[in-house]
Design a protein around this motif. Structure first.
Motif, PDB file in Angstrom:
ATOM      1  N   ALA A   7       0.861  -1.191   0.000  1.00  0.00           N
ATOM      2  CA  ALA A   7       0.000   0.000   0.000  1.00  0.00           C
ATOM      3  C   ALA A   7       0.895   1.237   0.000  1.00  0.00           C
ATOM      4  O   ALA A   7       1.818   1.350   0.811  1.00  0.00           O
ATOM      5  CB  ALA A   7      -0.896  -0.009   1.231  1.00  0.00           C
ATOM      6  N   GLU A   9       1.208   5.729  -0.719  1.00  0.00           N
ATOM      7  CA  GLU A   9       0.489   7.000  -0.691  1.00  0.00           C
ATOM      8  C   GLU A   9       1.053   7.934  -1.757  1.00  0.00           C
ATOM      9  O   GLU A   9       2.232   7.848  -2.104  1.00  0.00           O
ATOM     10  CB  GLU A   9       0.632   7.656   0.693  1.00  0.00           C
ATOM     11  CG  GLU A   9       0.059   6.825   1.830  1.00  0.00           C
ATOM     12  CD  GLU A   9       0.359   7.437   3.179  1.00  0.00           C
ATOM     13  OE1 GLU A   9       1.073   8.481   3.215  1.00  0.00           O
ATOM     14  OE2 GLU A   9      -0.095   6.890   4.191  1.00  0.00           O
ATOM     15  N   GLN A  10       0.209   8.817  -2.260  1.00  0.00           N
ATOM     16  CA  GLN A  10       0.672   9.816  -3.216  1.00  0.00           C
ATOM     17  C   GLN A  10       1.265  10.999  -2.447  1.00  0.00           C
ATOM     18  O   GLN A  10       0.753  11.403  -1.408  1.00  0.00           O
ATOM     19  CB  GLN A  10      -0.481  10.282  -4.096  1.00  0.00           C
ATOM     20  CG  GLN A  10      -1.047   9.159  -4.958  1.00  0.00           C
ATOM     21  CD  GLN A  10      -1.794   9.692  -6.172  1.00  0.00           C
ATOM     22  OE1 GLN A  10      -1.257  10.496  -6.927  1.00  0.00           O
ATOM     23  NE2 GLN A  10      -3.016   9.242  -6.358  1.00  0.00           N
ATOM     24  N   ASP A  65      -0.792  -0.640  -4.333  1.00  0.00           N
ATOM     25  CA  ASP A  65      -2.159  -0.201  -4.059  1.00  0.00           C
ATOM     26  C   ASP A  65      -2.099   1.288  -3.749  1.00  0.00           C
ATOM     27  O   ASP A  65      -1.821   1.700  -2.616  1.00  0.00           O
ATOM     28  CB  ASP A  65      -2.745  -0.977  -2.875  1.00  0.00           C
ATOM     29  CG  ASP A  65      -2.999  -2.444  -3.218  1.00  0.00           C
ATOM     30  OD1 ASP A  65      -3.249  -2.730  -4.396  1.00  0.00           O
ATOM     31  OD2 ASP A  65      -2.923  -3.296  -2.315  1.00  0.00           O
ATOM     32  N   VAL A  66      -2.325   2.089  -4.792  1.00  0.00           N
ATOM     33  CA  VAL A  66      -2.187   3.536  -4.657  1.00  0.00           C
ATOM     34  C   VAL A  66      -3.409   4.112  -3.958  1.00  0.00           C
ATOM     35  O   VAL A  66      -4.545   3.840  -4.335  1.00  0.00           O
ATOM     36  CB  VAL A  66      -2.005   4.205  -6.035  1.00  0.00           C
ATOM     37  CG1 VAL A  66      -1.761   5.706  -5.870  1.00  0.00           C
ATOM     38  CG2 VAL A  66      -0.855   3.561  -6.796  1.00  0.00           C
ATOM     39  N   GLU A  67      -3.128   4.893  -2.934  1.00  0.00           N
ATOM     40  CA  GLU A  67      -4.203   5.512  -2.164  1.00  0.00           C
ATOM     41  C   GLU A  67      -5.095   6.344  -3.081  1.00  0.00           C
ATOM     42  O   GLU A  67      -4.642   7.229  -3.806  1.00  0.00           O
ATOM     43  CB  GLU A  67      -3.582   6.413  -1.083  1.00  0.00           C
ATOM     44  CG  GLU A  67      -4.600   7.105  -0.204  1.00  0.00           C
ATOM     45  CD  GLU A  67      -3.930   8.090   0.734  1.00  0.00           C
ATOM     46  OE1 GLU A  67      -4.422   8.246   1.854  1.00  0.00           O
ATOM     47  OE2 GLU A  67      -2.908   8.704   0.341  1.00  0.00           O
ATOM     48  N   GLY A  68      -6.372   6.037  -3.072  1.00  0.00           N
ATOM     49  CA  GLY A  68      -7.324   6.798  -3.874  1.00  0.00           C
ATOM     50  C   GLY A  68      -7.260   6.516  -5.360  1.00  0.00           C
ATOM     51  O   GLY A  68      -7.808   7.270  -6.163  1.00  0.00           O
ATOM     52  N   SER A  71      -4.687  -0.083  -8.635  1.00  0.00           N
ATOM     53  CA  SER A  71      -3.413  -0.752  -8.396  1.00  0.00           C
ATOM     54  C   SER A  71      -2.534  -0.676  -9.645  1.00  0.00           C
ATOM     55  O   SER A  71      -3.032  -0.706 -10.770  1.00  0.00           O
ATOM     56  CB  SER A  71      -3.656  -2.216  -8.019  1.00  0.00           C
ATOM     57  OG  SER A  71      -4.323  -2.294  -6.781  1.00  0.00           O
TER      58      SER A  71
END
Length: 203
Positions: A7, A9-10, A65-68, A71
């Motif tokens: 997981a 985050e951007q 798994d990019v936040e918002g 994938s």
């Protein structure tokens, strides 16, 4: 090579100060690029990423798994570590697709032992190959077992796994086996002679 899901985050802040804050938070600044898309600035969880590289090698393939967002499948392209403190400063990730072939550098691991009296010199520690992104070998083994003095092994002598093809110069030297020099043997002989001299004096 197994696929690892992480997981991420951007990132919206950039620059050295932002990167330091990201690392203090237990994350690694990263950039995901490829396939003509705009680069994505991400932060990777340090512990999970370090484990993925340790278990899958320098060419670890990650499912991000990019936040918002959706994938993404990515190949670990470049890992920049601090030269003194040895922590990971930054990671470059290459966007890939399932079934896509990529060109990567893979470590060459020597197995076995050369014949007695031979000095093994490994000229190349890694070779460039092309393989499917999800089937990149962690390393390629090259046997030197019983190799006699004078043996020379080139890139073309490396046995490649199925589906993996060699890139670069096939005649590049990987290993040479030469005769151990007299200078290397002399200290042992001198030590033996000294021990014999001491023994005779004691007698």
């Amino acid at each position: 090579m197994s696929e690892v899901r992480i997981a991420v985050e951007q990132r919206t802040e950039f620059g050295k100060g932002a990167a330091r804050r990201t690392r203090r938070a237990g994350k690694i600044p990263a950039v995901l690029y490829g396939h003509g898309s705009d680069p994505k600035h991400l932060s990777l969880p340090t512990i999970e990423f370090a484990r993925a590289v340790r278990e899958n090698g320098q060419n670890a393939v990650l499912t991000l798994d990019v936040e918002g967002g959706k994938s993404e499948l990515a190949l670990t392209k470049t890992i920049t570590a601090h030269p003194i403190k040895n922590y990971i400063e930054h990671v470059d990730l290459l966007l890939v697709k399932r079934g896509e072939k990529v060109t990567v550098s893979v470590p060459v691991h020597l197995t076995g032992e050369a014949a007695s009296g031979g000095l093994v010199s490994q000229e190349l520690t890694e070779v460039e190959v092309e393989a499917e992104a999800l089937h990149i070998p962690e390393q390629i083994e090259l046997s030197i077992d019983g190799a006699e003095i004078g043996t020379q092994l080139h890139v073309s002598d490396i046995p490649l796994p199925k589906g993996v093809t060699l890139q670069g110069d096939p005649e590049a030297m990987v290993v040479t086996v030469s005769e151990a020099s007299a200078s290397m043997e002399e200290p042992e002989e001198e030590a033996e002679e000294a021990a014999e001299g001491e023994a005779s004096e004691e007698a």
